[in-house]
Design an enzyme around this catalytic site. Structure first.
Site, PDB file in Angstrom:
ATOM      1  N   GLN A  34      -7.590  -4.030   8.792  1.00 53.40           N
ATOM      2  CA  GLN A  34      -6.805  -3.082   9.560  1.00 53.40           C
ATOM      3  C   GLN A  34      -5.513  -3.779  10.014  1.00 53.40           C
ATOM      4  O   GLN A  34      -5.476  -5.016  10.122  1.00 53.40           O
ATOM      5  CB  GLN A  34      -7.660  -2.734  10.797  1.00 53.40           C
ATOM      6  CG  GLN A  34      -7.129  -1.656  11.674  1.00 53.40           C
ATOM      7  CD  GLN A  34      -7.342  -0.281  11.081  1.00 53.40           C
ATOM      8  OE1 GLN A  34      -6.708   0.064  10.082  1.00 53.40           O
ATOM      9  NE2 GLN A  34      -8.248   0.490  11.677  1.00 53.40           N
ATOM     10  N   ALA A  79     -19.957   2.404   3.941  1.00 54.75           N
ATOM     11  CA  ALA A  79     -19.202   1.788   2.855  1.00 54.75           C
ATOM     12  C   ALA A  79     -20.104   0.870   2.020  1.00 54.75           C
ATOM     13  O   ALA A  79     -19.973   0.793   0.801  1.00 54.75           O
ATOM     14  CB  ALA A  79     -18.020   0.990   3.407  1.00 54.75           C
ATOM     15  N   GLU A 104       0.832  -1.205   0.000  1.00 53.85           N
ATOM     16  CA  GLU A 104       0.000   0.000   0.000  1.00 53.85           C
ATOM     17  C   GLU A 104       0.863   1.251   0.000  1.00 53.85           C
ATOM     18  O   GLU A 104       1.851   1.329   0.729  1.00 53.85           O
ATOM     19  CB  GLU A 104      -0.916   0.007   1.228  1.00 53.85           C
ATOM     20  CG  GLU A 104      -1.831   1.223   1.267  1.00 53.85           C
ATOM     21  CD  GLU A 104      -2.823   1.156   2.424  1.00 53.85           C
ATOM     22  OE1 GLU A 104      -3.608   0.179   2.450  1.00 53.85           O
ATOM     23  OE2 GLU A 104      -2.799   2.052   3.279  1.00 53.85           O
ATOM     24  N   PHE A 105       0.503   2.220  -0.854  1.00 51.61           N
ATOM     25  CA  PHE A 105       1.189   3.510  -0.893  1.00 51.61           C
ATOM     26  C   PHE A 105       0.168   4.622  -0.668  1.00 51.61           C
ATOM     27  O   PHE A 105      -1.030   4.416  -0.870  1.00 51.61           O
ATOM     28  CB  PHE A 105       1.864   3.720  -2.254  1.00 51.61           C
ATOM     29  CG  PHE A 105       2.910   2.697  -2.576  1.00 51.61           C
ATOM     30  CD1 PHE A 105       4.176   2.776  -2.012  1.00 51.61           C
ATOM     31  CD2 PHE A 105       2.637   1.651  -3.451  1.00 51.61           C
ATOM     32  CE1 PHE A 105       5.152   1.825  -2.317  1.00 51.61           C
ATOM     33  CE2 PHE A 105       3.609   0.703  -3.759  1.00 51.61           C
ATOM     34  CZ  PHE A 105       4.870   0.791  -3.190  1.00 51.61           C
ATOM     35  N   PHE A 106       0.653   5.781  -0.256  1.00 52.93           N
ATOM     36  CA  PHE A 106      -0.277   6.932  -0.173  1.00 52.93           C
ATOM     37  C   PHE A 106       0.307   8.110  -0.950  1.00 52.93           C
ATOM     38  O   PHE A 106       1.521   8.162  -1.181  1.00 52.93           O
ATOM     39  CB  PHE A 106      -0.561   7.304   1.285  1.00 52.93           C
ATOM     40  CG  PHE A 106       0.652   7.696   2.080  1.00 52.93           C
ATOM     41  CD1 PHE A 106       1.147   9.006   2.030  1.00 52.93           C
ATOM     42  CD2 PHE A 106       1.301   6.768   2.893  1.00 52.93           C
ATOM     43  CE1 PHE A 106       2.277   9.369   2.761  1.00 52.93           C
ATOM     44  CE2 PHE A 106       2.434   7.140   3.621  1.00 52.93           C
ATOM     45  CZ  PHE A 106       2.924   8.438   3.553  1.00 52.93           C
TER      46      PHE A 106
END
Lengths: 647, 647
Positions: free
Chosen positions: B184, B131, B21-23
């Site tokens: 999570q 969601a 995961e990247f942001f």
């Protein structure tokens, strides 16, 4: 391609070239024989062929048909003759349209030859008056689509002996849009060259193609000279007269005379020769041989692709075909003639078009029942069929039901293995050896442009008896380098190929080009081929009386045996496929096959099968099928997912 | 491809896999650095990556942009996060549309993370409430196009600690159409596995992907645990507490703890691990290394093609590219992103689409002027440029203006020849050795499926000074095995290739497949590359002050030297191209280049050129050009048809 373009190309190379004229034969057998001859004469390497106009009725339809077959099936650049004085405009339009649809882009526009059965040309009412009108009309309707040739009369024509006036007419035809000239036959080269000089002096600068009439017999020689009223040089008469009763001598002397004439033409810078073959090959071949213009075994014609490319409509860029039809070129072309696009570069692009229906194109066994029985005998056992196949593999038999030509020399390195396999009851249908980068000029495997390399994956297509199919598949699947398809008549398909994309089995690498991959193996086309294969086999069976053992044994093979193709994907390995068959041998091959004993007790040895019998025996047939099925199932126990049935 | 599909495939192989995961970073430089990192992390072999949603303003646009670049340029299967509670419906629609256009087919549908700068999640008005509403909405609008992931909270979330209620919510999201779950982060594997059992017991059977947070620093470890309120197992605290002041030790201990956790998950049958990289590579890499999940040098990732395939819209079947952009992958993808179709199987199919305009896609030199000067220095002579190229060829310099990555080990066999050539003033831009059938698993040359063979024609692209271009072309044309293109900045093109079809220079033969030919050389693309090449060179010159000798010497090369590519078509021959250059050496390489003496007597040594000066010097520039032209013409006397000009 336009004839004038082709002539310019070979002129640039300074190479003498030639072409052949054919006419529509009168009988169906004659047509078939001529097709076979055209096919063989393709190998002489003509720049083009032309087909004369069969004036009136069925013969004109035949001209169109022959043009289409020559272009599409035999890949011969073809020029269609068209006469105008005996034609309705609508018929002319039809002929031009058909020519275009056939992929033909060359027309020889003529005023009108006399129909072959009459001795004298007769103008008919309607249509056009002169060839120049026809030329003009074609140009108006089709622009530059067609290259248009016209006739040149170097010694006058049947209703006009004034050569100068005829040159004026020729000028008019050229001004109307003609792009090359084909001349009437002649024997006197000096007269001809004088005429050419005169034509050039009139400012006509399009190619002039001399019409050459080889000498078939003395009688024909005289008759044609008389008919065209052309001059016979004195030394011709002196040479031919003494031998006129010896046909062989006439042809030999004739060859020398005609060859001498041709040499003189070539020396005068006329590099293209048009032969009036009269639908015969020998006299023309002898002249070409004498002139050393035939391709020889040491340096055969450069093949652009491993198979004969079609010149049919939209097909000129076609460069990929399934391997299955290699020995049935004509049926492949027929079955795909309605495709909108032909695969170019890769098979994937053309995967959508369906293969034509089997029945729509007369795709079936060639020849009459009697001819085929004469050719392939009346096998009564697997042994007999095996012997037949062994004879074919040994080059002692020129065809098999699925192979219309003798076995190719490409299979030479496999001959021993193929014979061995057929002896053991595996009936091989098609094969090619692995080739790991042969020069593109290689005498046997070569194709494509110079300085390239060609490759092949080893391929074998064979009939496999139900008793061996399970074991064979088990063995194939053990080797990760092998891919295969196995199918029976009902279409129960088994394969280990990943996805349903094609497998390229022949390809070439050439300077400055993309990779060319002209032959592939692939699912959809294999299933289409399977239908054709079993239909042809069925027709072979049907050549024999319905109560004959031959009918029964061939039908039995068609009903229960599997058609299997195997690719060895590692093209570095020679003979990799044959070890698969080690120790396998069809049992009791020489035992004449008997009808199975069926539950209701009807002995069926040699009895007629259901197809041609009365109601009473219908159930017998079904019982037979059931019995065969259950027999087959026993055999294939343990092959997961491989359904076997026999009808 | 859908993530759930990819997971099913690797599950079938029983192989543990992972994802990153990247942001979206906050600065432009941060974005560039992250792209470089994503590019390198591609080689770790992640099944997919995901990009978090930059809630609000420019950050959300950046998410879309990053998804697009990751898919198209870096060929990473990408999942886009999407939050709903802080979003207008129209913005959501835009994001989904952009994702689809980028070729992205995976969405992680979330209620809404707190924006990174706030500490607490806040619901905003408008948009959706949960969601599950977002999942339902995407399914309604896009059917099965997107694979939709949802969040799983194994230890409760920030506003709800009731794990069972959260599982009910999860069930609702799955019922609404979610197809995978990403959880999570957590540290307590036992708690996690209990939760998984509960989820399964509720009948949720879609893949559950555990979120793994590697330990970067002790402070971050504590902060994140605190933030997500997840349980820290006692032995974690015991192991980390003693080393907490030693960052290196923390990472080492952390690696072991996280790896132990991962092993426990894998043993429990959870084969896919999702790493929260926090945009950093090291901690994640250490865990993967410990788990032995990284590809090693002995068996690197199986490359599907010799270049990195794009996963952009409609690009998944793309398998042919010109060789010219090999070292500028990103600009190739940018310049072709608007094509409707990408070449598949052969280049011919895609010849019509034009290459995008240079300026439209920011195709140019990377880095600031200062960075580039630091990297490549300030060359004042050809010798200086040559030295720079020699350093690159020797592996001592990581990039050149036209090569964004270090020289590939593919060139290893050519290193000596390349260094020699560059020493003599031939500045080489791109090259590959001939390969005559290496195994597709070959460590250096291999690509494509197993059990295949790959091939290459030798290729060399080099800058050639005007003094040698005539002689070089004469030598090339002497060898029928060579094809070449030579062009100068003005586009005066000289070539000996037959027609303008492509030349395949890399191809592969695989079991059961058509031939794949992923790299070609061809006219139209070479001319597009030429424009880019000279533009990049010009930009390199412009890094230097307009009055500097560096600007002058680089500009001079760009203005007068030829870009030449040469293919040796016989791939059986090693090193066939280099002998062409025997005895050729650029004269006076070490002499600092001086401005030419021009007719009006202005001495121009080191003087500013026209571009950045006042009117008075405009004519000087033109004169310079004329003088250079006439000099060049003298050199190229005798090259038929090869126009040379210098501006």
């Amino acid at each position: 391609m336009h004839i004038s373009e082709k002539l310019a190309l070979s002129r640039a190379e300074g190479k003498p070239t030639f072409s052949f004229e054919f006419f529509p034969p009168k009988t169906a057998q004659g047509v078939q024989n001529l097709y076979d001859r055209m096919d063989r004469m393709h190998d002489f390497g003509p720049t083009f062929i032309d087909v004369t106009w069969g004036a009136g009725g069925t013969l004109s339809h035949l001209t169109c048909e022959m043009v289409k077959v020559a272009q599409s099936v035999y890949g011969l650049e073809t020029c269609m003759h068209l006469t105008c004085t005996d034609m309705e405009k609508s018929k002319l339009d039809d002929a031009l349209k058909e020519a275009k649809l056939a992929g033909c882009s060359n027309i020889l526009a003529l005023r009108g030859d006399p129909p072959r059965e009459k001795e004298k040309w007769e103008a008919t009412s309607g249509g056009f008056r002169y060839a120049k009108d026809l030329v003009k009309y074609i140009r108006e309707r089709y622009g530059d689509y067609f290259d248009i040739g016209v006739a040149g009369y170097s010694e006058g024509c049947d209703d006009n002996e004034d050569v100068d006036e005829l040159i004026d007419h020729l000028k008019e035809k050229v001004d109307a849009g003609a792009t090359f000239v084909v001349t009437q036959m002649f024997y006197d080269t000096d007269l001809f060259l004088e005429w050419v000089a005169k034509v050039r002096a009139k400012g006509i600068d399009i190619p002039i193609i001399p019409g050459i009439m080889p000498i078939h017999t003395h009688a024909a020689f005289l008759r044609r000279a008389n008919w065209t009223r052309c001059n016979i040089p004195k030394h011709w008469t002196e040479a031919l007269e003494p031998v006129k009763n010896d046909d062989v001598e006439v042809r030999a002397v004739g060859r020398d005379l005609v060859a001498e004439m041709c040499r003189k033409l070539i020396d005068a810078g006329i590099l293209h020769l048009h032969f009036y073959t009269m639908n015969l090959a020998q006299a023309t071949r002898m002249v070409l041989e004498e002139l050393e213009l035939l391709p020889d075994l040491e340096s055969p014609l450069q093949k652009p692709l491993p198979w004969r490319p079609s010149l049919g409509l939209n097909r000129r860029d076609e460069n990929v075909r399934p391997i299955f039809w290699r020995n049935r070129n004509r049926s492949y072309v027929a079955r795909t003639q309605d495709w909108d696009e032909f695969p170019n570069g890769r098979w994937g692009d053309a995967r959508s078009p369906a293969f034509g229906e089997l029945d729509a194109y007369g795709v079936g066994l060639k020849g009459t029942n009697a001819q085929n029985i004469k050719l392939w005998g009346s096998p009564e056992s697997i042994q007999d069929i095996s012997d037949l196949f062994v004879r074919y593999m040994s080059g002692k038999l020129d065809s098999l039901p699925w192979s219309e030509a003798p076995i190719s020399n490409e299979a030479d390195t496999l001959t021993k293995d193929l014979i061995d396999l057929n002896r053991r009851g595996f009936l091989t249908i098609n094969s090619q050896p692995a080739v790991n980068g042969a020069k593109s000029s290689h005498l046997v495997y070569g194709w494509g442009p110079r300085n390239g390399y060609v490759y092949q994956k080893a391929y074998l297509e064979t009939l496999v008896s139900p008793e061996h199919i399970a074991e064979l598949i088990t063995r194939i699947e053990r080797d990760p380098g092998m891919t295969y398809y196995a199918v029976n008549r009902d279409g129960d398909l088994k394969t280990n190929t990943p996805g349903d994309g094609p497998n390229a089995v022949t390809w070439g690498v050439f300077p400055g080009k993309e990779i060319v991959q002209p032959t592939i193996v692939e699912t959809v086309s294999f299933l289409a081929w399977k239908d054709e294969f079993y239909k042809v086999g069925k027709e072979w069976a049907n050549c024999h009386s319905s109560v004959s053992p031959s009918r029964y044994v061939i039908e039995d093979v068609m009903d229960t045996w599997y058609l299997v193709n195997i690719v060895h994907n590692d093209f570095h390995i020679d003979h990799g496929i044959f070890p698969l068959f080690e120790g396998l041998q069809v049992a009791d091959m020489d035992k004449p096959l008997h009808r199975l004993e069926v539950p209701n007790g009807n002995a069926t040895n040699g009895a007629p099968n259901g197809e041609s019998t009365t109601n009473g025996q219908k159930s017998t047939l079904n019982d037979l099928v059931d019995a065969a099925k259950s027999a087959a199932e026993t055999v294939t126990q343990g092959i997961n997912g491989l359904a076997v049935s026999s009808n």
